[in-house]
Enzyme design. Structure first.
Site, short mmCIF file in Angstrom:
data_model
loop_
_atom_site.label_atom_id
_atom_site.label_comp_id
_atom_site.label_asym_id
_atom_site.label_seq_id
_atom_site.Cartn_x
_atom_site.Cartn_y
_atom_site.Cartn_z
N ASP A 69 0.82 -6.00 -9.70
CA ASP A 69 1.64 -5.70 -10.89
C ASP A 69 3.12 -5.64 -10.51
O ASP A 69 3.98 -5.48 -11.37
CB ASP A 69 1.16 -4.43 -11.59
CG ASP A 69 1.19 -3.20 -10.69
OD1 ASP A 69 1.62 -3.32 -9.51
OD2 ASP A 69 0.77 -2.13 -11.16
N GLU A 206 0.32 2.63 1.04
CA GLU A 206 1.74 2.29 0.83
C GLU A 206 2.63 3.49 1.15
O GLU A 206 2.40 4.59 0.63
CB GLU A 206 1.97 1.83 -0.62
CG GLU A 206 3.43 1.49 -0.90
CD GLU A 206 3.65 0.70 -2.17
OE1 GLU A 206 2.68 0.32 -2.86
OE2 GLU A 206 4.84 0.44 -2.47
O1 KIV Z 1 1.73 -4.85 -6.88
C1 KIV Z 1 1.90 -4.96 -5.65
O2 KIV Z 1 2.59 -5.85 -5.17
C2 KIV Z 1 1.25 -4.00 -4.78
C3 KIV Z 1 1.63 -4.02 -3.33
C4 KIV Z 1 2.90 -3.26 -3.18
C5 KIV Z 1 0.57 -3.49 -2.47
O3 KIV Z 1 0.46 -3.20 -5.22
#
Ligand code: KIV
Length: 289
Positions: A69, A206
């Site tokens: 997202d 994260e």
């Molecule tokens: O949406 C995304 O790019 C993510 C990554 C930061 C793991 O969830």
């Protein structure tokens, strides 16, 4: 030399058909991810939001593609991931899943599409799987997301969990901040155990301290995929525009592995110069009567 647990891993010695044509590489699947962890083989993951980049990254041998997202911030110009809709992600995920031949493709379920409970999560997950062709979905949250992970897993949908800094909760967390320092470390570990018990096939970590990520990586049987979580995870993920140097700013944990933004600007300038001067299009680019 040790063989890889991942099908078609690496770009040299690619398999060919009897006729010598490049063979379609075998798909990376859930059991390959688990086997890679057991063998200590590092997994690679990048975000992708369209067919062009999906094919490029797949050809480069990236094991997992995430239709994140983060498409909201990176491609749609939103300030956060919160406005991203399931409709938007289904379209992007279909493009990525259609273009990738080898990579394990994961799509985010966006904010508002699963927090309502297992039934809502199941409806969103089933729609994503049916309409996009991805291999798994990703949802944010630890213990609070356990009922959703159970329901999706029971329906045969692999789930990647996302712990630590979870951008869909950025208002509650006060923006992108390291999670799991001090006493909060145990909660990250407990959350990881809970989501894996519920069926998660991998865990994205994260912005958590490297030691906390190392501990989680030790205690769970499924691969941990770090982003700003230090070097001890089973794999790493980056947002591709950060990785490729497409932006003026990127987070401290990201590394620029190229200057693709500068190369694109330079190509666009060269094109504009040739159009303005009349050098393009020339005879090779024109049709005869
Ligand atoms: O949406 C995304 O790019 C993510 C990554 C930061 C793991 O969830």
């Amino acid at each position: 030399m040790a063989t890889s647990e991942l099908p078609g891993a690496g770009t040299t010695g690619a398999p060919t058909t009897a006729a010598g044509a490049p063979a379609r590489p075998a798909r990376v699947r859930v059991h390959h991810l688990q086997a890679a962890k057991q063998r200590g083989e590092r997994l690679t993951m990048l975000t992708a939001y369209d067919a062009v980049t999906a094919r490029l990254f797949d050809d480069a041998g990236i094991d997992m593609l995430l239709v994140g997202d983060s498409i909201g911030n990176t491609m749609h110009g939103y300030a956060t991931t919160l406005p991203v809709t399931l409709d938007e992600l289904v379209v992007a995920a279909r493009a990525v899943a259609g273009a990738a031949r080898r990579a394990f493709v994961v799509a985010d379920l966006p904010f508002g599409s699963y927090e309502g409970g297992p039934e809502q999560a199941l409806a969103s997950g089933v729609r994503m799987m049916k309409e996009s062709g991805v291999a798994a979905v990703k949802i944010e949250g630890g213990q609070r997301s356990v009922p959703q992970i159970r329901a999706l897993t029971a329906a045969g949908i692999p789930v990647v969990a996302h712990l630590g800094y979870t951008p869909q909760s950025e208002n509650l967390l006060g923006g992108p901040r390291v999670q799991g320092r001090g006493d909060a470390a145990q909660r990250i570990s407990d959350d990881a155990v809970a989501v894996v018990e519920a069926g998660a096939v991998a865990v994205v970590l994260e912005m958590v301290p490297a030691e906390v990520a190392a501990r989680v990586t030790e205690v769970v049987a499924v691969p941990t995929i770090g982003i700003g979580a230090g070097p001890h995870c089973d794999g790493q993920v980056l947002v591709w525009v950060d990785m490729a140097g497409m932006t003026d700013w990127s987070p401290r944990f990201a590394k620029r592995f190229g200057e693709v933004g500068a190369a694109l600007t330079s190509a666009a300038r060269a094109y504009a110069d040739e159009v303005r001067s009349g050098a393009f299009p020339g005879p090779p680019h024109s049709f005869e009567a």
